[in-house]
Design a protein around this motif. Structure first.
Motif, PDB file in Angstrom:
ATOM      1  N   ALA A  40       1.113  -7.382  -9.448  1.00 41.76           N
ATOM      2  CA  ALA A  40       0.537  -6.830  -8.140  1.00 41.76           C
ATOM      3  C   ALA A  40       0.108  -5.109  -8.771  1.00 41.76           C
ATOM      4  CB  ALA A  40       2.541  -6.320  -8.126  1.00 41.76           C
ATOM      5  N   SER A  41       0.558  -4.702  -9.586  1.00 36.47           N
ATOM      6  CA  SER A  41       0.508  -4.330 -11.007  1.00 36.47           C
ATOM      7  C   SER A  41      -1.883  -3.755 -10.765  1.00 36.47           C
ATOM      8  CB  SER A  41       0.076  -3.560 -12.271  1.00 36.47           C
ATOM      9  OG  SER A  41       1.796  -3.141 -12.308  1.00 36.47           O
ATOM     10  N   ILE A  55      -3.446  -5.164  -8.527  1.00 37.12           N
ATOM     11  CA  ILE A  55      -4.355  -4.818  -7.140  1.00 37.12           C
ATOM     12  C   ILE A  55      -3.953  -3.571  -6.996  1.00 37.12           C
ATOM     13  CG2 ILE A  55      -2.106  -6.146  -5.904  1.00 37.12           C
ATOM     14  CD1 ILE A  55      -4.990  -5.812  -4.278  1.00 37.12           C
ATOM     15  N   ALA A  56      -3.035  -3.034  -7.440  1.00 40.41           N
ATOM     16  CA  ALA A  56      -2.899  -1.698  -7.371  1.00 40.41           C
ATOM     17  C   ALA A  56      -3.960  -0.818  -7.646  1.00 40.41           C
ATOM     18  CB  ALA A  56      -1.502  -0.954  -7.448  1.00 40.41           C
ATOM     19  N   GLU A  57      -4.580  -1.013  -9.029  1.00 42.10           N
ATOM     20  CA  GLU A  57      -5.436  -0.896  -9.885  1.00 42.10           C
ATOM     21  C   GLU A  57      -6.572  -0.979  -9.208  1.00 42.10           C
ATOM     22  OE1 GLU A  57      -4.283  -2.018 -13.332  1.00 42.10           O
ATOM     23  OE2 GLU A  57      -2.768  -1.173 -13.731  1.00 42.10           O
ATOM     24  N   LEU A  58      -7.010  -1.890  -8.584  1.00 44.83           N
ATOM     25  CA  LEU A  58      -8.564  -2.331  -8.428  1.00 44.83           C
ATOM     26  C   LEU A  58      -8.703  -2.168  -6.085  1.00 44.83           C
ATOM     27  CD1 LEU A  58      -8.638  -6.284  -9.623  1.00 44.83           C
ATOM     28  CD2 LEU A  58      -9.344  -3.997 -10.514  1.00 44.83           C
ATOM     29  N   ALA A  59      -8.261  -1.272  -6.067  1.00 44.17           N
ATOM     30  CA  ALA A  59      -8.281  -0.832  -5.095  1.00 44.17           C
ATOM     31  C   ALA A  59      -8.877   0.548  -4.394  1.00 44.17           C
ATOM     32  CB  ALA A  59      -7.189  -1.215  -3.494  1.00 44.17           C
ATOM     33  N   PRO A  60      -9.997   1.167  -4.346  1.00 40.36           N
ATOM     34  CA  PRO A  60      -9.093   2.889  -4.056  1.00 40.36           C
ATOM     35  C   PRO A  60      -9.295   2.975  -3.241  1.00 40.36           C
ATOM     36  CG  PRO A  60     -11.490   1.560  -4.231  1.00 40.36           C
ATOM     37  CD  PRO A  60     -10.505  -0.178  -4.296  1.00 40.36           C
ATOM     38  N   THR A  61      -8.715   3.859  -2.742  1.00 45.14           N
ATOM     39  CA  THR A  61      -7.181   4.388  -2.306  1.00 45.14           C
ATOM     40  C   THR A  61      -7.624   4.583  -0.364  1.00 45.14           C
ATOM     41  OG1 THR A  61      -6.267   6.552  -3.230  1.00 45.14           O
ATOM     42  CG2 THR A  61      -6.202   7.097  -1.084  1.00 45.14           C
ATOM     43  N   ALA A  62      -9.238   4.680  -0.024  1.00 48.59           N
ATOM     44  CA  ALA A  62      -9.600   4.715   1.554  1.00 48.59           C
ATOM     45  C   ALA A  62      -9.585   3.300   2.132  1.00 48.59           C
ATOM     46  CB  ALA A  62     -11.372   5.188   1.583  1.00 48.59           C
ATOM     47  N   LEU A  63      -9.279   2.475   0.928  1.00 45.84           N
ATOM     48  CA  LEU A  63      -9.603   0.708   1.417  1.00 45.84           C
ATOM     49  C   LEU A  63      -7.955   0.068   0.698  1.00 45.84           C
ATOM     50  CD1 LEU A  63     -13.106  -0.076   0.280  1.00 45.84           C
ATOM     51  CD2 LEU A  63     -12.507   0.378   2.262  1.00 45.84           C
ATOM     52  N   ARG A  64      -7.330   1.030   0.425  1.00 46.06           N
ATOM     53  CA  ARG A  64      -6.027   0.251   0.079  1.00 46.06           C
ATOM     54  C   ARG A  64      -5.263  -0.794   0.672  1.00 46.06           C
ATOM     55  NH1 ARG A  64      -2.730   4.869  -2.467  1.00 46.06           N
ATOM     56  NH2 ARG A  64      -4.785   4.397  -4.323  1.00 46.06           N
ATOM     57  N   ALA A  73       0.836  -1.135  -0.137  1.00 51.80           N
ATOM     58  CA  ALA A  73       0.037   0.130  -0.086  1.00 51.80           C
ATOM     59  C   ALA A  73       0.527   1.509   0.081  1.00 51.80           C
ATOM     60  CB  ALA A  73      -1.135  -0.169   1.109  1.00 51.80           C
ATOM     61  N   ALA A  74       2.089   1.428   0.898  1.00 54.21           N
ATOM     62  CA  ALA A  74       2.585   2.501   0.472  1.00 54.21           C
ATOM     63  C   ALA A  74       3.974   2.736  -0.980  1.00 54.21           C
ATOM     64  CB  ALA A  74       3.847   2.063   1.679  1.00 54.21           C
ATOM     65  N   ILE A  75       4.345   1.303  -0.841  1.00 53.74           N
ATOM     66  CA  ILE A  75       4.382   1.911  -2.303  1.00 53.74           C
ATOM     67  C   ILE A  75       3.752   2.220  -3.873  1.00 53.74           C
ATOM     68  CG2 ILE A  75       5.607   0.551  -4.806  1.00 53.74           C
ATOM     69  CD1 ILE A  75       6.221  -0.887  -2.519  1.00 53.74           C
ATOM     70  N   VAL A  76       1.982   1.418  -3.401  1.00 49.35           N
ATOM     71  CA  VAL A  76       1.315   2.467  -4.053  1.00 49.35           C
ATOM     72  C   VAL A  76       0.998   4.053  -4.114  1.00 49.35           C
ATOM     73  CG1 VAL A  76      -1.743   2.171  -5.261  1.00 49.35           C
ATOM     74  CG2 VAL A  76       0.075  -0.011  -4.662  1.00 49.35           C
ATOM     75  N   ASP A  77       0.945   4.494  -2.840  1.00 45.55           N
ATOM     76  CA  ASP A  77       0.865   5.369  -2.461  1.00 45.55           C
ATOM     77  C   ASP A  77       1.568   6.636  -3.094  1.00 45.55           C
ATOM     78  OD1 ASP A  77      -1.376   4.628  -0.683  1.00 45.55           O
ATOM     79  OD2 ASP A  77       0.140   4.794   1.157  1.00 45.55           O
ATOM     80  N   VAL A  78       2.906   6.232  -3.170  1.00 47.06           N
ATOM     81  CA  VAL A  78       3.770   7.627  -3.376  1.00 47.06           C
ATOM     82  C   VAL A  78       4.660   7.207  -5.012  1.00 47.06           C
ATOM     83  CG1 VAL A  78       5.019   6.693  -0.951  1.00 47.06           C
ATOM     84  CG2 VAL A  78       5.813   5.674  -3.089  1.00 47.06           C
ATOM     85  N   LEU A  79       4.305   6.121  -5.262  1.00 47.50           N
ATOM     86  CA  LEU A  79       4.457   5.985  -6.927  1.00 47.50           C
ATOM     87  C   LEU A  79       3.169   6.390  -7.610  1.00 47.50           C
ATOM     88  CD1 LEU A  79       6.475   3.012  -7.194  1.00 47.50           C
ATOM     89  CD2 LEU A  79       7.044   5.085  -7.618  1.00 47.50           C
ATOM     90  N   PRO A  80       2.940   6.871  -9.060  1.00 54.63           N
ATOM     91  CA  PRO A  80       2.040   6.987 -10.050  1.00 54.63           C
ATOM     92  C   PRO A  80       1.744   5.486 -10.415  1.00 54.63           C
ATOM     93  CG  PRO A  80       4.258   8.137 -10.980  1.00 54.63           C
ATOM     94  CD  PRO A  80       4.184   7.769  -9.470  1.00 54.63           C
ATOM     95  N   GLU A  81       0.996   5.196 -11.286  1.00 55.19           N
ATOM     96  CA  GLU A  81       0.247   3.939 -12.127  1.00 55.19           C
ATOM     97  C   GLU A  81       1.647   3.556 -13.143  1.00 55.19           C
ATOM     98  OE1 GLU A  81      -3.771   2.212 -14.404  1.00 55.19           O
ATOM     99  OE2 GLU A  81      -3.819   4.001 -13.503  1.00 55.19           O
TER     100      GLU A  81
END
Length: 445
Positions: free
Chosen positions: A355-356, A358-367, A124-132
């Motif tokens: 991994a990409s 799961i990052a795309e399917l997870a809304p920010t609030a529920l990541r 979740a932290a990696i997704v937080d700081v990186l663009p898609e």
């Protein structure tokens, strides 16, 4: 080399700190690696009891993944990581000092839970700081670090165990503590406490502004989920995740991938033993896979390029199917080595797009919660695959491997069949959210 620069350039400092923590942690992951041998040789446990203790570790891990996902959204990514690693370090010392087998089993379950807590938080932290656009190569590097560290740990653990089993647990605890220190000092909290930002305002039922992404039912689903996240914040439970059919279908396909992967880690050695091959031969096959990943994983992003995730995953499943089906014909070491090489390439291809997605399917609030449910497939497969696989090999013989091949082909077809709905869901989430992407910090050259 140019491809290396392309693989690592432009990623932010937080990612590299998490990458370093992963590598350090895996290099010191000695204790659980040789736990079965420790139990049978040093503690006098039977093989069956040793298996139950290792199973307790897996059961704890299953609980830890779900708890880690919830805590990553409630406490934050950093706090969850520190809670897991600091607790694991203390428990590992206790595990090394424990003498009764029942106490070792209890501690093993607790260690499994603590070891699994940081997983959802890290992703979740990696997704937080990186663009898609950068996530695929970032996850590829994390996969490389995991396997590089594991390969080093496997090489060192046997040497250390020759002198002292206690040293295995104490060094493991020390390295885990070092990773906690690295994250505490160098990694900022990446969780945004505010609800997801909304664009394209239209009037909501309560008068607030919401997004109106295009797309009929998909639009309604995305809007409902974003509104729910806004209203309940940290109180949003796992129920939302468990009602997401598109996501759960993807999790099911990943469970198939995990089942096939564990075949090479558990059932394969029984087949090789049946062909009269020594344990050292199995060690050669396993080390080949690790070496291939360490040497070749950095090439994978360039190889897959901008191809659709579903196409890459279908190709990966097809390679797994071919590799495991080849074992049906295997009776010599070189055939096993060739089969392992094929399915290892499949595993290498699958890691970044998996991994990409799961990052795309997870809304920010529920990541964090999405990551927790996703990570649950791996300990679950670690329990199911040896149990079902052992029965299958005993009753079906070599035909077991053709069944594995058929399962791989079904997984490939499943990814192609579900790709359109999955891509539509990812697009709706992108439209509904303005994600705090790589603006958290500048790139780290």
């Amino acid at each position: 080399m140019r491809f290396v620069r392309e693989s690592v350039a432009g990623l932010p400092r937080t990612f590299w700190m998490l990458f370093s923590a992963m590598l350090v942690n895996r290099v010191g992951a000695f204790g659980m690696l040789l736990l079965p041998i420790y139990l049978t040789t040093a503690r006098g446990a039977s093989v069956a009891i040793a298996g139950l203790v290792v199973g307790a570790y897996g059961a704890g891990g299953a609980g830890g993944t779900l708890l880690g996902g919830v805590l990553a959204d409630r406490w934050g990514r950093k706090a969850t990581y520190l809670a897991g690693t600091s607790t694991a370090a203390a428990l590992m010392v206790g595990l090394g000092l424990a003498r009764p087998v029942w106490l070792i089993a209890v501690l093993a379950a607790a260690v499994g839970l603590a070891h699994s807590l940081p997983g959802p938080a890290v992703v979740a932290a990696i997704v937080d700081v990186l663009p898609e656009a950068d996530r695929s190569r970032a996850f590829n590097l994390q996969f490389w670090a995991f396997n590089m560290g594991s390969a080093i740990a496997a090489a060192l653990a046997g040497v250390i165990a020759e002198f002292s089993f206690l040293a295995l647990f104490l060094i493991d605890a020390g390295m885990t503590a070092v990773t906690a220190l690295l994250v505490w000092r160098l990694v900022p909290e990446t969780l945004q406490r505010r609800g997801p930002a909304i664009a394209n305002p239209v009037a909501a039922a309560d008068g607030s502004a919401v997004t109106e992404p295009a797309g009929g039912v998909t639009r309604w689903f995305a809007l409902r989920r974003m509104r729910a996240a806004d209203r309940s914040g940290d109180r949003v439970g796992l129920a939302v995740v468990l009602r997401d059919r598109v996501f759960l279908t993807f999790v099911g396909l990943t469970f198939v991938l995990a089942l096939l992967t564990v075949q090479g880690q558990s059932i394969l050695q029984l087949a090789m033993e049946g062909d009269g091959l020594r344990p050292s031969a199995y060690g050669l096959v396993v080390s080949l896979g690790g070496a291939m990943i360490v040497v070749g994983q950095l090439f994978v992003p360039r190889l897959i390029g901008a191809r659709r995730h579903a196409v890459v995953l279908a190709a990966a499943f097809a390679l797994l199917a071919v590799g495991y089906s080849t074992v049906f014909l295997a009776d010599r070491l070189w055939v096993y080595v060739a089969a392992a090489a094929v399915w290892t390439v499949g595993q290498m291809l699958a890691a970044p797009p998996n991994a990409s997605i799961i990052a795309e399917l997870a809304p920010t609030a529920l990541r964090g919660r999405y990551q927790g449910v996703f990570f649950l497939v791996f300990p679950a497969a670690g329990f199911v695959a040896p149990s079902v696989g052992g029965w299958s090999l005993q009753h079906l013989g070599p035909w077991h491997w053709l069944a594995c091949g058929a399962l791989g082909l079904l997984g490939a077809a499943g990814h192609l069949w579900t790709a359109r709905r999955r891509e539509a869901r990812a697009a709706s989430i992108r439209a509904a959210e303005i994600t705090p992407q790589a603006t958290v910090e500048p790139a780290f050259a």
